[in-house]
Scaffold this motif. Structure first.
Motif, PDB file in Angstrom:
ATOM      1  N   SER A 179      28.295  14.000 -34.796  1.00 21.30           N
ATOM      2  CA  SER A 179      29.018  13.244 -35.835  1.00 21.30           C
ATOM      3  C   SER A 179      28.832  11.749 -35.604  1.00 21.30           C
ATOM      4  O   SER A 179      28.163  11.327 -34.667  1.00 21.30           O
ATOM      5  CB  SER A 179      30.503  13.606 -35.841  1.00 21.30           C
ATOM      6  OG  SER A 179      31.111  13.227 -34.618  1.00 21.30           O
ATOM      7  N   ARG A 180      29.438  10.960 -36.453  1.00 17.09           N
ATOM      8  CA  ARG A 180      29.363   9.506 -36.350  1.00 17.09           C
ATOM      9  C   ARG A 180      30.761   8.942 -36.122  1.00 17.09           C
ATOM     10  O   ARG A 180      31.764   9.525 -36.527  1.00 17.09           O
ATOM     11  CB  ARG A 180      28.740   8.914 -37.618  1.00 17.09           C
ATOM     12  CG  ARG A 180      27.289   9.346 -37.803  1.00 17.09           C
ATOM     13  CD  ARG A 180      26.772   9.052 -39.191  1.00 17.09           C
ATOM     14  NE  ARG A 180      26.576   7.631 -39.416  1.00 17.09           N
ATOM     15  CZ  ARG A 180      25.470   6.968 -39.098  1.00 17.09           C
ATOM     16  NH1 ARG A 180      24.460   7.597 -38.513  1.00 17.09           N
ATOM     17  NH2 ARG A 180      25.337   5.687 -39.359  1.00 17.09           N
ATOM     18  N   LEU A 181      30.799   7.787 -35.457  1.00 22.07           N
ATOM     19  CA  LEU A 181      32.078   7.181 -35.067  1.00 22.07           C
ATOM     20  C   LEU A 181      32.522   6.168 -36.099  1.00 22.07           C
ATOM     21  O   LEU A 181      31.766   5.248 -36.453  1.00 22.07           O
ATOM     22  CB  LEU A 181      31.928   6.511 -33.697  1.00 22.07           C
ATOM     23  CG  LEU A 181      33.146   5.759 -33.149  1.00 22.07           C
ATOM     24  CD1 LEU A 181      34.330   6.709 -32.952  1.00 22.07           C
ATOM     25  CD2 LEU A 181      32.798   5.081 -31.819  1.00 22.07           C
ATOM     26  N   ASN A 182      33.751   6.300 -36.581  1.00 17.89           N
ATOM     27  CA  ASN A 182      34.305   5.344 -37.533  1.00 17.89           C
ATOM     28  C   ASN A 182      34.524   3.980 -36.887  1.00 17.89           C
ATOM     29  O   ASN A 182      35.054   3.895 -35.773  1.00 17.89           O
ATOM     30  CB  ASN A 182      35.643   5.835 -38.080  1.00 17.89           C
ATOM     31  CG  ASN A 182      35.493   6.953 -39.083  1.00 17.89           C
ATOM     32  OD1 ASN A 182      34.451   7.087 -39.722  1.00 17.89           O
ATOM     33  ND2 ASN A 182      36.526   7.770 -39.232  1.00 17.89           N
ATOM     34  N   THR A 225      29.741  10.860 -29.589  1.00 16.67           N
ATOM     35  CA  THR A 225      30.285  11.699 -30.669  1.00 16.67           C
ATOM     36  C   THR A 225      29.231  12.715 -31.074  1.00 16.67           C
ATOM     37  O   THR A 225      28.693  12.645 -32.197  1.00 16.67           O
ATOM     38  CB  THR A 225      30.702  10.847 -31.892  1.00 16.67           C
ATOM     39  OG1 THR A 225      29.571  10.033 -32.288  1.00 16.67           O
ATOM     40  CG2 THR A 225      31.883   9.958 -31.581  1.00 16.67           C
ATOM     41  N   ASP A 250      25.770   8.629 -32.691  1.00 16.16           N
ATOM     42  CA  ASP A 250      25.931   9.091 -31.317  1.00 16.16           C
ATOM     43  C   ASP A 250      24.897   8.413 -30.411  1.00 16.16           C
ATOM     44  O   ASP A 250      23.743   8.198 -30.802  1.00 16.16           O
ATOM     45  CB  ASP A 250      25.758  10.609 -31.278  1.00 16.16           C
ATOM     46  CG  ASP A 250      25.970  11.193 -29.896  1.00 16.16           C
ATOM     47  OD1 ASP A 250      26.886  10.722 -29.190  1.00 16.16           O
ATOM     48  OD2 ASP A 250      25.222  12.116 -29.522  1.00 16.16           O
ATOM     49  N   TYR A 260      35.923   7.431 -27.450  1.00 17.09           N
ATOM     50  CA  TYR A 260      34.590   7.884 -27.838  1.00 17.09           C
ATOM     51  C   TYR A 260      33.476   7.017 -27.258  1.00 17.09           C
ATOM     52  O   TYR A 260      32.317   7.146 -27.647  1.00 17.09           O
ATOM     53  CB  TYR A 260      34.473   7.905 -29.358  1.00 17.09           C
ATOM     54  CG  TYR A 260      35.404   8.892 -30.005  1.00 17.09           C
ATOM     55  CD1 TYR A 260      35.263  10.271 -29.790  1.00 17.09           C
ATOM     56  CD2 TYR A 260      36.445   8.464 -30.815  1.00 17.09           C
ATOM     57  CE1 TYR A 260      36.144  11.176 -30.391  1.00 17.09           C
ATOM     58  CE2 TYR A 260      37.317   9.350 -31.419  1.00 17.09           C
ATOM     59  CZ  TYR A 260      37.164  10.709 -31.195  1.00 17.09           C
ATOM     60  OH  TYR A 260      38.038  11.612 -31.772  1.00 17.09           O
ATOM     61  N   VAL A 301      28.219   5.133 -27.558  1.00 22.03           N
ATOM     62  CA  VAL A 301      28.983   6.033 -28.417  1.00 22.03           C
ATOM     63  C   VAL A 301      28.755   7.473 -27.965  1.00 22.03           C
ATOM     64  O   VAL A 301      27.625   7.883 -27.682  1.00 22.03           O
ATOM     65  CB  VAL A 301      28.559   5.862 -29.889  1.00 22.03           C
ATOM     66  CG1 VAL A 301      29.270   6.883 -30.781  1.00 22.03           C
ATOM     67  CG2 VAL A 301      28.844   4.442 -30.356  1.00 22.03           C
ATOM     68  N   LYS A 326      30.093   3.100 -39.693  1.00 21.51           N
ATOM     69  CA  LYS A 326      30.014   4.268 -38.822  1.00 21.51           C
ATOM     70  C   LYS A 326      28.885   4.054 -37.818  1.00 21.51           C
ATOM     71  O   LYS A 326      27.857   3.425 -38.146  1.00 21.51           O
ATOM     72  CB  LYS A 326      29.773   5.544 -39.629  1.00 21.51           C
ATOM     73  CG  LYS A 326      30.959   5.941 -40.519  1.00 21.51           C
ATOM     74  CD  LYS A 326      30.673   7.205 -41.294  1.00 21.51           C
ATOM     75  CE  LYS A 326      31.853   7.605 -42.166  1.00 21.51           C
ATOM     76  NZ  LYS A 326      32.997   8.070 -41.370  1.00 21.51           N
ATOM     77  N   VAL A 358      36.750   0.318 -32.589  1.00 23.96           N
ATOM     78  CA  VAL A 358      36.500   1.757 -32.505  1.00 23.96           C
ATOM     79  C   VAL A 358      37.442   2.354 -31.463  1.00 23.96           C
ATOM     80  O   VAL A 358      37.912   1.667 -30.551  1.00 23.96           O
ATOM     81  CB  VAL A 358      35.039   2.072 -32.125  1.00 23.96           C
ATOM     82  CG1 VAL A 358      34.088   1.595 -33.209  1.00 23.96           C
ATOM     83  CG2 VAL A 358      34.670   1.467 -30.778  1.00 23.96           C
TER      84      VAL A 358
END
Length: 252
Positions: free
Chosen positions: A201-204, A198, A221, A247, A196, A218, A243
């Motif tokens: 932030s966090r990835l949906n 990001t 990173d 990202y 990941v 979520k 996802v």
């Protein structure tokens, strides 16, 4: 977990009629409820084998020994499998095999992935050797079929009936495409490790491959994930877990 990919179940793809075929299939694909049958004729007019698309179990046998009823077998994957649209149980109904080819078959029998099952045939009055087959997500349900608004008996599952190109990958080391009748199948991918990316932030994680789909989690990173398949800019990382591919990176 080691997931199986659902692969096209013939050594040679030679589709002679799609689910839009005016000869006999539109009553299935235009009714309420619908399914999406294709006729697979293999390499030629002979009797090619159909192979198990994953580990599957026989759920029902119909018509064997009765000349007035077409031989029909219902198959269900033993576990959830990877398809181009997600990870599901998959159930199918296949028709026209000869009595001889299924003489010893029993409900509960298991075929392993890529194992020979039975050959194309003409049982039930088919005009040439082929397998009529239709598939859907979910498990075998009820009697396995029900009449739609056109009077055609369509597949019933606990999920939904799907077009074959949405469920099967083509394993290029196993299947040669002679005639797809315009249906576009994806090549079987290999699982890939990704990370990941990001920062801050966090990835949906979404339930399906759409920004409008429900968020189900979520990811932090730099987290390591396995990508099983990709579709329309989305990566499949688990059951109902997609996802955005942009990202994900090859390295941390």
């Amino acid at each position: 977990m080691a997931w199986q990919y659902l692969i096209y179940p013939f050594k040679v793809m030679g589709i002679s009629q799609t689910y839009d075929g005016s000869y006999s299939h539109r009553k299935y694909s235009t009714g309420n409820k619908k399914d999406y049958p294709i006729d697979e004729a293999g390499a030629d007019t002979g009797r090619d084998y159909m192979y198990a698309p994953a580990d599957v179990v026989v759920k029902k046998i119909y018509g064997r020994g009765d000349s007035g009823k077409p031989n029909t077998i219902w198959l269900q994957t033993r576990k959830k499998v990877i398809t181009p649209i997600g990870i599901f149980y998959v159930t199918g109904r296949v028709t026209h095999m000869s009595d001889a080819d299924i003489a010893n078959l029993k409900v509960g029998d298991v075929f392993r992935a890529k194992e020979k099952m039975f050959r194309e045939g003409t049982d039930g009055g088919a005009t040439g050797n082929h397998i009529h087959m239709t598939w859907g997500t979910g498990k075998f349900k009820g009697s396995g079929w029900s009449a739609n608004s056109n009077g055609a008996y369509v597949l019933t599952t606990t999920g939904s009936n799907r077009k074959p190109e949405k469920l099967f990958f083509v394993d290029s080391g196993f299947t040669r495409i002679r005639d797809s009748r315009g249906l576009k199948f994806e090549k079987k991918p290999e699982p890939k490790t990704r990370y990941v990316h990001t920062p801050g932030s966090r990835l949906n994680v979404r339930k399906s491959y759409s920004v409008k789909s429900e968020v189900v989690g979520k990811l932090a990173d730099k987290l390591k994930v396995t990508v099983y398949a990709r579709r329309n800019g989305w990566s499949l990382i688990g059951v109902k877990k997609w996802v955005a591919s942009r990202y994900l990176k090859k390295t941390r």
